[in-house]
Design an enzyme around this catalytic site. Structure first.
Site, PDB file in Angstrom:
ATOM      1  N   GLU A  29      27.620 -22.653 -31.388  1.00  0.00           N
ATOM      2  CA  GLU A  29      28.303 -23.680 -32.176  1.00  0.00           C
ATOM      3  C   GLU A  29      27.723 -25.067 -31.903  1.00  0.00           C
ATOM      4  OE1 GLU A  29      32.736 -21.829 -32.935  1.00  0.00           O
ATOM      5  OE2 GLU A  29      32.463 -23.081 -31.158  1.00  0.00           O
ATOM      6  N   CYS A  85      28.702 -20.104 -20.879  1.00  0.00           N
ATOM      7  CA  CYS A  85      28.409 -20.937 -19.704  1.00  0.00           C
ATOM      8  C   CYS A  85      28.812 -20.176 -18.452  1.00  0.00           C
ATOM      9  CB  CYS A  85      29.170 -22.261 -19.789  1.00  0.00           C
ATOM     10  SG  CYS A  85      28.826 -23.373 -18.404  1.00  0.00           S
ATOM     11  N   CYS A 140      35.650 -31.707 -27.254  1.00  0.00           N
ATOM     12  CA  CYS A 140      35.139 -31.429 -25.913  1.00  0.00           C
ATOM     13  C   CYS A 140      35.918 -30.294 -25.252  1.00  0.00           C
ATOM     14  CB  CYS A 140      35.244 -32.696 -25.068  1.00  0.00           C
ATOM     15  SG  CYS A 140      34.590 -32.524 -23.410  1.00  0.00           S
TER      16      CYS A 140
END
EC number: 2.1.1.192
Length: 374
Positions: free
Chosen positions: A119, A139, A365
């Protein structure tokens, strides 16, 4: 990319070639393109010509590459394909504020050569248009408040997969806003410094001065949890990019609970790494601090942040937590946020407050994830 990753990639390439598969030439960096053309008996400057065709002209067929000989084009076409990433999904913010300004944040789902998904986010405002891009699929750091960390880690992105995100978002910016990108932030999925070779390779391409798309290094921000060795490498590389450190707490135990990597990279180690970066570059870093209700938003938390910030050359960027349905964190309330900011200002610190954009489409975020968050 680490040496064992490089050797594994090359073994995979050789295996695919043995089975008659043509490989994607965009997997190769500039150095590897030079090695390829040298093996084909071509002069080194041909690699620069090929790189320009791939990343400035964004050619999709070798036949288009008119500055290369017909024989070389045919040879390349017999062994390689050109397969850039593609846009497969778009989600656009439709809040009242975004509709009034005419600058809605948009999130893009991008499919890679191996059908993995990543994304990226386009963040427009009156002054600038920012591309928020990813450096990894998932991640490995598993920060407790971050959707990307909860989806697990798949692999690093190649340099071309990073640049392709920018090229796709540049086209969308031109189409939607009649102007191009002004800023790039490595604040999407992944920890950029864990994929530093490919991040640096991509920045080299994106800042190539005479390419059709070219942006100043100073308009690029790399966000990191603060990996000392890699921070030092960036500092000594001569790059003029900006560096943002995800701090989120100046209390060691709280930071460890929020960010498991903090057990290894203590606040003392982080301060030392930032001081070294400051010394080499003569530039401040941005300390990013996300306010979480009841976790890191108390007056004592603010005092600890003041003490840490005064140890380094920095400015502070406060951000609101963007809620994730499956996680129990809450953003700091407005009253505690106001008092927190005032404590920092009273201490003489330079403070900015980031306006959250894209939260309603899970594009803000900490919200990016191409798999369900558990």
């Amino acid at each position: 990319m680490e040496k064992n990753e490089i050797s594994e990639e090359r073994r995979t390439q050789e295996k695919e070639k043995q089975h008659g598969h043509r490989l994607n030439i965009r997997r190769l960096g500039r150095k590897e393109l030079t090695e390829l053309l040298t093996r084909l008996g071509e002069p080194a400057y041909r690699a620069n010509q090929l790189h320009r065709w791939l990343y400035s002209n964004q050619a999709l067929r070798f036949e288009e590459m008119s500055t290369l000989s017909k024989q070389l084009r045919q040879k390349l076409a017999s062994e390689w394909i050109i397969h850039p990433a593609s846009l497969v999904g778009t989600e656009r913010e439709t809040t009242d504020a975004s509709l009034v300004t005419g600058n809605p944040t948009a999130k893009f789902l991008i499919k890679l050569e191996d059908n993995e998904l990543v994304e990226s986010v386009l963040i427009p405002s009156e002054e600038r248009i920012t591309a928020c891009i990813s450096s990894q699929i998932g991640c490995p750091l598993r920060c407790t408040f971050c959707a990307t960390g909860h989806m697990g880690f798949r692999r690093n992105l190649t340099a071309s997969e990073i640049t392709d995100q920018v090229f796709l978002l540049e086209k969308e910016a031109q189409k939607r806003h009649w102007r191009g990108l002004t800023n790039i932030v490595f604040m999407g999925m992944g920890e950029p410094l864990l994929n530093l070779d490919n991040v640096l390779e991509s920045i080299g391409t994106l800042t190539e001065k005479d390419y059709q798309f070219s942006i100043s290094e100073r308009k690029i921000t790399i966000s990191t949890v603060g990996l000392p060795v890699e921070m030092d490498r960036i500092a000594r590389s001569g790059l003029k990019t900006k560096l943002a450190i995800s701090l989120h707490s100046a209390d060691q135990l709280i930071r460890e609970r929020m960010m498991p990597i903090a057990a290894d990279i203590t606040l003392d180690k982080l301060a030392k790494a930032i001081n070294s970066y400051n010394s080499v570059t003569s530039q401040p870093v941005t300390l990013v601090y996300m306010l979480l209700e009841g976790i890191n938003d108390s007056p004592e938390d603010a005092r600890k942040l003041v003490r840490f910030a005064k140890r380094v050359l920095c400015k502070i960027n406060l951000i609101d937590y963007n809620s994730i349905v499956t996680l129990k964190f809450k953003p700091g309330c407005s009253s505690s946020k106001t008092m927190f900011i005032q404590q920092l200002l009273d201490a003489g610190l330079l403070v900015t407050v980031r306006k959250s954009q894209g939260a309603t489409i899970n594009a803000a975020c900490g919200q990016l994830a191409t798999r369900p968050v558990r």
